[in-house]
Design an enzyme around this catalytic site. Sequence first.
Site, short mmCIF file in Angstrom:
data_model
loop_
_atom_site.label_atom_id
_atom_site.label_comp_id
_atom_site.label_asym_id
_atom_site.label_seq_id
_atom_site.Cartn_x
_atom_site.Cartn_y
_atom_site.Cartn_z
N THR A 144 0.83 -1.14 0.00
CA THR A 144 -0.08 0.00 0.15
C THR A 144 1.00 1.20 -0.12
OG1 THR A 144 -1.97 1.09 1.12
CG2 THR A 144 -0.36 0.03 2.42
N LYS A 163 3.45 1.22 -3.90
CA LYS A 163 3.09 0.81 -5.17
C LYS A 163 3.66 0.55 -6.24
CE LYS A 163 -1.80 0.11 -3.61
NZ LYS A 163 -3.27 0.46 -4.02
N ASN A 205 0.41 -4.21 -6.07
CA ASN A 205 -0.42 -4.19 -4.86
C ASN A 205 -0.34 -5.44 -4.10
OD1 ASN A 205 -2.38 -5.44 -5.88
ND2 ASN A 205 -4.07 -4.73 -4.76
N ASP A 237 -6.04 -4.59 -7.83
CA ASP A 237 -6.80 -3.19 -7.71
C ASP A 237 -8.20 -3.10 -8.82
OD1 ASP A 237 -6.14 -2.41 -5.26
OD2 ASP A 237 -4.46 -1.02 -6.15
N ALA A 240 -6.95 11.05 -12.19
CA ALA A 240 -5.95 10.22 -13.12
C ALA A 240 -4.83 9.96 -12.40
CB ALA A 240 -5.83 11.11 -14.22
P1 ATR Z 1 -3.86 7.58 -5.86
O1 ATR Z 1 -2.75 6.86 -6.28
O2 ATR Z 1 -4.52 7.07 -4.63
O3 ATR Z 1 -5.08 7.34 -6.98
P2 ATR Z 1 -3.02 10.27 -6.74
O4 ATR Z 1 -2.04 9.42 -7.71
O5 ATR Z 1 -2.38 11.08 -5.63
O6 ATR Z 1 -3.81 8.96 -5.71
O7 ATR Z 1 -4.17 10.78 -7.49
C1 ATR Z 1 -4.81 11.74 -6.95
C2 ATR Z 1 -5.85 11.97 -7.95
O8 ATR Z 1 -6.85 12.89 -7.15
C3 ATR Z 1 -5.42 12.87 -8.92
O9 ATR Z 1 -6.12 12.58 -10.31
C4 ATR Z 1 -5.87 14.21 -8.51
O10 ATR Z 1 -5.80 15.29 -9.50
P3 ATR Z 1 -4.61 16.07 -10.12
O11 ATR Z 1 -4.02 15.10 -11.20
O12 ATR Z 1 -4.91 17.19 -10.70
O13 ATR Z 1 -3.60 16.41 -8.89
C5 ATR Z 1 -7.08 13.94 -7.74
N1 ATR Z 1 -7.23 14.91 -6.71
C6 ATR Z 1 -6.65 15.04 -5.79
N2 ATR Z 1 -7.25 16.16 -4.89
C7 ATR Z 1 -8.13 16.85 -5.59
C8 ATR Z 1 -9.14 18.03 -5.63
N3 ATR Z 1 -9.06 18.73 -4.17
N4 ATR Z 1 -9.86 18.27 -6.64
C9 ATR Z 1 -9.95 17.29 -7.62
N5 ATR Z 1 -9.03 16.56 -7.88
C10 ATR Z 1 -8.27 16.16 -6.71
#
Ligand code: ATR
Length: 262
Positions: free
Chosen positions: A61, A65, A86, A101, A125
């Site tokens: 986790t 990852k 994962n 996942d 994304a």
């Molecule tokens: P994980 O690996 O858990 O999926 P991550 O790689 O940090 O986490 O991805 C977080 C996602 O949430 C991204 O798509 C991020 O958008 P950005 O690419 O613009 O950073 C999105 N995200 C995080 N906080 C956000 C917010 N306050 N509003 C909209 N999107 C958010």
Amino acid sequence: MKKFCVIGHPIEHSRSPQLHQAGFTELDIEADFTKVDVKPSKLKEFLNGKFREEFAGAAVTIPHKIEIMKHLDEINQAAQQIGAVNTIINQAGKLIGTNTDGLGAYQALQTTIDPKEQNILIVGAGGASRAIIFALKQAGAHVTIVNRTTETAVQLAEEFGVEAAETLKAIDPEAFKIIINTTSVGMKEWKSPLDESFWSPHHVAFDIVYEPLETKFLFDATEAGAQTITGDKMLVHQAIAQFKLWHDLDLDPEIMERAFFE
Ligand code: ATR
């Protein structure tokens, strides 16, 4: 006794041990599942030492990852395409990485709707989004990605051969049946990445956030009469897929579902 663990940093909040222990009890498996807090700087050392010698497998986790891929002996195709691992299987000292996942998200959706041929909007994304896009594309769904940072959504869409939307405003909500929140928005805060007006009764809303289980994203969807799928479903189903890989046994998801709420 076979030993398994979940590797992360921090790790106190992981639910993996309680889910897998419930499976061991149910099927009379002599095994143990612990949490191991491994700092990023100690990851390589842990894998090549204690882990390779003592553990039969691990759940991986945050924040390991992606980084962990460098230290494994083999990575299966799904994990390679997703770009994250994962799950580790220790096959007689050979460490094999995979990713459950995406399958977990697919199975979670299947509890309510078959994603095949459905138009699906994925919000976010990041890493979780990659695993879900991979699985849903494979399942024959029509996927569109929308993200706060448009550029990331466009790149991801190109990589996986799916669509990207420029902005949320550019989207016609009626064009989608299933909407999935893969962002951390709504985790420990009463916020949704979508406007309340987005929702209508024909939608299926799926949030991968499970703390809290009822997020604003799901609350708004319910208020509009849409169906909802809570984050525990993905957590349970990705763990069920790990269970199958490690023990070659099918466990009733209900067993882990119950353990989640204990
Ligand atoms: P994980 O690996 O858990 O999926 P991550 O790689 O940090 O986490 O991805 C977080 C996602 O949430 C991204 O798509 C991020 O958008 P950005 O690419 O613009 O950073 C999105 N995200 C995080 N906080 C956000 C917010 N306050 N509003 C909209 N999107 C958010």
